[in-house]
Design an enzyme around this catalytic site. Sequence first.
Site, PDB file in Angstrom:
ATOM      1  N   SER A 135       0.816  -1.217   0.000  1.00 14.67           N
ATOM      2  CA  SER A 135       0.000   0.000   0.000  1.00 14.67           C
ATOM      3  C   SER A 135       0.850   1.269   0.000  1.00 14.67           C
ATOM      4  O   SER A 135       0.364   2.336  -0.352  1.00 14.67           O
ATOM      5  CB  SER A 135      -0.956   0.013   1.192  1.00 14.67           C
ATOM      6  OG  SER A 135      -0.245   0.133   2.408  1.00 14.67           O
ATOM      7  N   LYS A 172       0.705   4.354   6.809  1.00  9.59           N
ATOM      8  CA  LYS A 172       0.111   5.252   5.826  1.00  9.59           C
ATOM      9  C   LYS A 172       0.685   6.659   6.016  1.00  9.59           C
ATOM     10  O   LYS A 172       1.316   6.964   7.027  1.00  9.59           O
ATOM     11  CB  LYS A 172      -1.418   5.311   5.985  1.00  9.59           C
ATOM     12  CG  LYS A 172      -2.155   4.008   5.719  1.00  9.59           C
ATOM     13  CD  LYS A 172      -2.162   3.631   4.259  1.00  9.59           C
ATOM     14  CE  LYS A 172      -3.022   2.397   3.997  1.00  9.59           C
ATOM     15  NZ  LYS A 172      -2.390   1.176   4.531  1.00  9.59           N
TER      16      LYS A 172
END
Length: 217
Positions: A135, A172
């Site tokens: 990701s 993230k």
Amino acid sequence: MHKLTARQQQVYDLVRQAIERTGFPPTRAEIAAELGFSSANAAEEHLRALARKGVIELAAGTSRGIRVKALGDDDTPHQFTLPHMALMQLSLPLIGRVAAGSPILAQEHIEAHYQCDPALFARQPDYLLKVRGLSMRDAGILDGDLLAVQRASDARDGQIVVARLGDEVTVKRLKRRPGGVELIAENPDFQNIVVTGNPEDFSLEGIAVGLIRTSEL
């Protein structure tokens, strides 16, 4: 001390500002994109020139291994007295999968300990977290990499963070939004995560301060 060219000064300023803003040096690709270079190789050439001039250090074994040296009033690097090599090694626990609801540094999560050179990191980390998934691929953080993390309960906008959301611990980029935050994936194949209000199942665990690529160990 050699004077920097205008282009070298741009690269140096970009690296320094990225570390100040996010705690994380940029990748070669990010430097190339920001300054309009034709390729990451062009950024690498400028970084090597800066290293030869003594204003940065490049560390092997890490994709963001750029360390800015503090400059004096005359634009020359400050000289530091280094401690004995044995004192320069950090012993960092490597965290694998994290059980839901348990502290990230719980003994059962620690897979090993690594001896690391502190010079690899923008700030001193508390642990290494094994990255799972892709990701954050476009930020240069790949599956199997070891992310160096400094424990923190808050972070600045734009920093790469380790966050706990429900039963998952995820890496993230933090983006602050009115009434909450957004956890940005650096890969278009993955969705961003929007967190509103102050939910009990969300917390920040730490800030990324470096990266070790396991394929280069």
